[in-house]
Design an enzyme around this catalytic site. Structure first.
Site, short mmCIF file in Angstrom:
data_model
loop_
_atom_site.label_atom_id
_atom_site.label_comp_id
_atom_site.label_asym_id
_atom_site.label_seq_id
_atom_site.Cartn_x
_atom_site.Cartn_y
_atom_site.Cartn_z
N ARG A 1 0.84 -1.21 0.00
CA ARG A 1 0.00 0.00 0.00
C ARG A 1 0.87 1.25 0.00
NH1 ARG A 1 -3.10 3.40 3.25
NH2 ARG A 1 -5.31 3.39 2.71
N TYR B 1 -0.43 -12.87 0.10
CA TYR B 1 0.23 -12.71 -1.21
C TYR B 1 1.54 -11.96 -1.06
CZ TYR B 1 -2.58 -8.26 -1.17
OH TYR B 1 -3.20 -7.08 -0.85
C1 FAD Z 1 -7.73 -4.54 5.96
C2 FAD Z 1 -8.01 -3.76 4.71
C3 FAD Z 1 -7.58 -4.24 3.48
C4 FAD Z 1 -7.86 -3.53 2.29
N1 FAD Z 1 -7.43 -4.02 1.08
C5 FAD Z 1 -7.73 -3.34 -0.06
C6 FAD Z 1 -7.30 -3.82 -1.34
O1 FAD Z 1 -6.64 -4.85 -1.46
N2 FAD Z 1 -7.63 -3.10 -2.45
C7 FAD Z 1 -8.36 -1.93 -2.37
O2 FAD Z 1 -8.64 -1.31 -3.42
N3 FAD Z 1 -8.77 -1.46 -1.17
C8 FAD Z 1 -8.48 -2.13 -0.03
N4 FAD Z 1 -8.87 -1.63 1.19
C9 FAD Z 1 -9.63 -0.37 1.24
C10 FAD Z 1 -8.73 0.83 1.14
O3 FAD Z 1 -7.69 0.78 2.07
C11 FAD Z 1 -9.56 2.09 1.36
O4 FAD Z 1 -10.76 1.99 0.65
C12 FAD Z 1 -8.79 3.30 0.87
O5 FAD Z 1 -7.66 3.49 1.68
C13 FAD Z 1 -9.70 4.53 0.89
O6 FAD Z 1 -8.94 5.63 0.48
P1 FAD Z 1 -9.37 7.10 0.92
O7 FAD Z 1 -8.39 8.00 0.28
O8 FAD Z 1 -10.82 7.30 0.67
O9 FAD Z 1 -9.20 7.11 2.50
P2 FAD Z 1 -7.88 6.94 3.37
O10 FAD Z 1 -6.90 6.10 2.66
O11 FAD Z 1 -8.33 6.52 4.72
O12 FAD Z 1 -7.27 8.40 3.44
C14 FAD Z 1 -7.89 9.43 4.18
C15 FAD Z 1 -6.85 10.52 4.43
O13 FAD Z 1 -7.50 11.63 5.01
C16 FAD Z 1 -6.72 12.11 6.10
N5 FAD Z 1 -7.64 12.77 7.02
C17 FAD Z 1 -8.60 12.20 7.79
N6 FAD Z 1 -9.26 13.13 8.50
C18 FAD Z 1 -8.70 14.33 8.16
C19 FAD Z 1 -8.96 15.68 8.57
N7 FAD Z 1 -9.90 15.98 9.47
N8 FAD Z 1 -8.21 16.66 8.02
C20 FAD Z 1 -7.22 16.38 7.11
N9 FAD Z 1 -6.93 15.11 6.71
C21 FAD Z 1 -7.68 14.10 7.22
C22 FAD Z 1 -6.09 10.85 6.67
O14 FAD Z 1 -4.94 11.14 7.46
C23 FAD Z 1 -5.76 10.08 5.40
O15 FAD Z 1 -4.50 10.44 4.87
C24 FAD Z 1 -8.58 -2.32 2.38
C25 FAD Z 1 -8.99 -1.84 3.62
C26 FAD Z 1 -8.72 -2.55 4.77
C27 FAD Z 1 -9.19 -2.00 6.10
#
Ligand code: FAD
Length: 372
Positions: free
Chosen positions: A105, A210
């Site tokens: 990741r 994996y």
């Molecule tokens: C165990 C597990 C395995 C997974 N495996 C996969 C996979 O194999 N393939 C896949 O596609 N997805 C997978 N996922 C899902 C994936 O990790 C998430 O869907 C993805 O990270 C979502 O991205 P995002 O940018 O929406 O949120 P996030 O990655 O959570 O990023 C949110 C960001 O916002 C920031 N933030 C939060 N609040 C604030 C605030 N108030 N002010 C400023 N910044 C803030 C955080 O610090 C963070 O950097 C998995 C999830 C889990 C839990």
């Protein structure tokens, strides 16, 4: 005409959304963290996500960093009997027009961050409040500073403050299950080998394992394990290895050898959430986990966040001040049915249903799909 766009959150979705720069807008990403940590987690990127990454110019370098096996196995937890072999490699690439990546990741996050010029990501900017009027959106941060923008995108993850500000607090349902996960060097296996990629299905729990590099020198696993007393959703919470090993003591020796070798493990409580009824309010919308958090059983959370990014970039291409709301509504109207469906199928963790969904999920091309 160029719009100023505030993206809250520099996760995978927020960084991909910085692609809005490509269509000529002035983007700023506000991230609460001081630095990006390489948390021990793997990530699968299916062809639908890789097509977007290709459009961002990342496919070639990610191919060099990702593990791309010819297939992925589904096995019975104890005998190891193969119940389904999902063909990947050249076959999936030919069929869906892009490869399937297994990777760290942190490597994906780093590659996305590297294409964003310095100054666009503002770190240590934790959003605490946001409001809007006819002129645009005002953001307030924990350090006392403020920012304004013509529109804002909440890419702030599963505990989104933007979603809560727009639509109120939600009530997620704890599944009673946790994901133990970690990455560690293959060298710790003392010569024992594993399948390139496999999901081991037990009666009430599973483990996915994996490699996350082409050299097979780093292993990842993630579980779904019944554990009704732990309810923390955090990338940094740690788990107890002895409890984990005990939970998988009836599994095949290949699984036990991985759990015996791993030096530490993280732990993430698995919650279910219904699709958020609406994403946009005025000139603020949501993207990624903030609006469609899903269980990881289809490995589509980050993939769909990346798709969101390409579609919102297309919707805002050439848009001026008076068309912002309409453009954000087209984005929501197009994306919500797809992500809601994946959310619902993913939570079932049903192999037959996942097989049926594969065609629809993988064949999607966020850069080409008709936006209606
Ligand atoms: C165990 C597990 C395995 C997974 N495996 C996969 C996979 O194999 N393939 C896949 O596609 N997805 C997978 N996922 C899902 C994936 O990790 C998430 O869907 C993805 O990270 C979502 O991205 P995002 O940018 O929406 O949120 P996030 O990655 O959570 O990023 C949110 C960001 O916002 C920031 N933030 C939060 N609040 C604030 C605030 N108030 N002010 C400023 N910044 C803030 C955080 O610090 C963070 O950097 C998995 C999830 C889990 C839990």
């Amino acid at each position: 005409m160029s719009l100023s766009i505030a993206i809250v959150g520099a996760g995978i979705g927020g960084l991909a959304a910085a692609a809005l720069r490509k269509v000529g807008h002035k983007v700023t990403v506000f991230e609460q963290a001081r630095a990006f940590a390489r948390v021990g987690a793997g990530i699968q990127q299916s062809p639908n996500a890789v097509k977007v990454l290709r459009g961002l110019g990342l496919e070639t370098q990610l191919r060099k960093r990702a593990f791309c096996p010819n297939s992925s196995l589904n096995r019975k937890h104890d005998t190891g009997e193969i119940t389904w072999e999902r063909m990947l490699g050249a076959e999936v690439e030919e069929k869906y027009g892009a490869p399937y990546f297994y990777m760290h990741r942190g490597d994906l996050h780093e590659a996305l961050a590297a294409i964003i010029p310095s100054g666009i990501i503002r770190r240590e900017k934790k959003l605490i409040h946001l409001w809007q009027n006819d002129n645009g959106v005002q953001l307030e941060f924990a350090d006392g500073t403020e920012a304004t923008a013509d529109l804002a995108i909440g890419a702030d993850g599963v505990h989104s403050i933007v979603r809560e500000t727009l639509w109120g607090a939600e009530a997620p349902r704890f599944t009673g299950r946790v994901a133990y996960r970690t990455t560690f060097p293959t060298a710790l296996m003392n010569g024992a080998t594993i399948d390139g990629s496999a999901k081991w299905w037990g009666p009430d729990r599973h483990i996915v394992m994996y490699y996350v590099t082409p050299h097979r020198d780093e292993i990842y696993f993630v579980t779904s394990t019944p554990e009704p007393d732990f309810q923390v959703e955090s990338w940094s919470a740690m788990g107890d290895l002895e409890i984990l090993r005990d939970a998988y003591k009836d599994f095949h020796p290949q699984v036990r050898s991985v759990l015996a070798a791993c030096p530490n493990v993280h732990k993430w409580a698995l919650f279910e959430r219904d699709p958020v009824p609406q994403w946009r309010k005025g000139k603020v919308t949501l993207l990624g986990d903030s609006c469609h958090p899903m269980t990881p059983y289809m490995a589509q959370g980050a993939a769909t966040a990346i798709e969101d990014a390409a579609v919102i970039a297309r919707c805002l291409n050439g848009v001026g001040h008076n068309e912002i709301k309409a453009a954000l509504q087209i984005y929501e109207n197009h994306r919500k049915p797809r992500t809601s469906r994946i959310q619902k199928v993913s939570r079932l963790n049903d192999l037959d249903k996942i097989k049926i969904e594969t065609e629809r999920v993988f064949s999607y091309d966020a850069w080409q799909v008709i936006l209606s």
